[in-house]
Design a protein around this motif. Sequence first.
Motif, mmCIF file in Angstrom:
data_model
loop_
_atom_site.group_PDB
_atom_site.id
_atom_site.type_symbol
_atom_site.label_atom_id
_atom_site.label_comp_id
_atom_site.label_asym_id
_atom_site.label_seq_id
_atom_site.Cartn_x
_atom_site.Cartn_y
_atom_site.Cartn_z
ATOM 1 N N ASP A 96 -8.031 3.795 -2.306
ATOM 2 C CA ASP A 96 -8.382 3.789 -0.967
ATOM 3 C C ASP A 96 -9.829 3.508 -0.644
ATOM 4 O O ASP A 96 -10.446 3.309 0.474
ATOM 5 C CB ASP A 96 -7.824 4.961 -0.184
ATOM 6 N N GLN B 292 -5.404 8.722 -5.531
ATOM 7 C CA GLN B 292 -5.562 7.991 -4.233
ATOM 8 C C GLN B 292 -4.400 7.053 -3.610
ATOM 9 O O GLN B 292 -3.150 6.856 -4.506
ATOM 10 C CB GLN B 292 -6.586 6.975 -4.577
ATOM 11 N N THR C 42 0.870 -1.311 -0.017
ATOM 12 C CA THR C 42 -0.072 -0.011 -0.024
ATOM 13 C C THR C 42 0.781 1.176 0.111
ATOM 14 O O THR C 42 1.760 1.489 1.047
ATOM 15 C CB THR C 42 -0.962 -0.030 1.376
#
Length: 590
Positions: free
Chosen positions: A61, A83, A24
């Motif tokens: 997200d 994002q 991430t």
Amino acid sequence: MSQAVHYRVAMPRPHAHLFEVEATFPAGPDTLDAVMPVWTPGSYLVREYARQVQDVTATGDDGHALPVRRLDKRTWRVDARGQAVTLRYRVYANELTVRTSHLDGSHGYFNGATVFLYTEATRTLPHRVTVDAPPDWRTFCALDAEGSTFLAEDYDTLVDSPFEVGPHTPLTFTVAGVPHEVVVWGDSVPDAERLCADMQRVCEAQARMYDGLPLKRYLFLVYLTDKGRGGLEHQASTALLFPRLSLSMNRGWEDFLTLVAHEYFHLWNIKRVKPRALVPFDYSQENYTTLLWAFEGGTAYYDNLFVRRAGLMSASRYLARLGETFSLLHSTPGRRVQTLTEASLVSWVKHYRPDEHSPNSAVSYYLKGEVVCALLDLEVRRATRDARCLDDVMRLLWQRHGDGSGVPEDGVERASSEVAGVDLTPFFDRAVRSTGDLDYSVFEHVGLEVSFRVREAPNDKGGTPPRLKSEPRPKGWLGVTLRGAATLSTVPEGTPALEAGLYPEDDVVALDGWRVDGAGLISRCEDKRPGETVKVTLFRRDRLLEVPVVLGQKPADAVWLQRVERPTDAQKAAFQTWLGAPWDETPGPA
């Protein structure tokens, strides 16, 4: 912390050899390019780690899928739309080496460069790794941890911190107040208590040289296998691959300790004091430096020396091993073709990609670098009347470049001359920038001389005096190296075999009409005399051929170090200063 890269590594199906990874990245530009390194620091070969990556998907997200496409061999582009992006992918890991990753039903081992996609834009951010381990498995890594999450200050630190996951119980010891863990996979150690005690002594010898350790914990990952040997250094850990059966033999135990000493010494020499050409690492391509001979060859010189300093190897045994190294160098024709600087520079296409011609065209920067660093140590000792030595050069480099700023390409040479108090340019011209023979006369400073003899058996590695009391009759010499039954693996330059037209991959079946295997081929040639002609029958690409070979005389390329006949008190004292043992412990004249 929101401005960090978060990874989650799971292994729900270890028998499939697939790590399942989530990566991430914080919100950023509309386009995110995630890339995989093509190499890992410490192993100078483009290994194309992206070839094992599969099933890459991306979400934003908000949890919705984002378009992702592969641009080239190592890059995945995500339409991020500003994002945060989570990439999910799998990495196949079924190669048990210290440079790759391995997952099966017994454990999981992964190097960061093989599993963690990254972006250049976020490379300097903190990186977090959470490991979802199978039940009853523990995760071991030198990074700080919060629960099951490991913390790295940036991507470079993460890549330099391998993970081992499995049902292990670590061994422990302490050096200079720093805790050390030893995690062993593959088999139990024959004598774990002795192993830890000996490893501790080796590490303590190095800590004394540098007056302490530059870290707060250290992790040894030891992989005991049926074959293979190697190590890869990291900032606060190392991975060691070693044949399990060798630990039950004295020579094997000694070899393991030298491997430990080698990788541990890299704590200073390459991990913190490194060539400036490697600062920062470029994970996309080769990183070129002419200094690998000093950082790897120098470390190879010190690995045996620290086992000696730890009191785990006698001075005579140390000199025997050094003689074996000299012998290996002198049996490498490529030493007359390639300089040490070139060997360092082109390691990416030569050292890590050997073929049947490599011994004729190249020299190992580990091998010749070790010999050159031994000579450099003695040169400094001679120039300073034993007031200073190579240790002082290493400490000076640590003082000036231990912050990771990098050593310039002439930095080792300049530091050596500074410590010696004399200009060592002629030494480096000959030893590092030339393919000429090395000057071994400096061994006289410690009351030794380098001697040469003919190898007395196929497994004769040199390093020791002749066993025979008188000169044996000259034996016929073919000059090949073999593998398997009787397949020629290398035909060295300057041998009768090369001149006669024997090729690598030839399968020898007979000599003078009589069937032979590899051992028989060598022994029957040695039964004859130099100058005699033999007929070698072989298969070459399935065609039966007979090749006449005029046998030569074996070269005197086995090296050993012996005492001079009439040493001075100064020579004896210099020897004691160098190896910490009386000069009389060394082998005598033949």
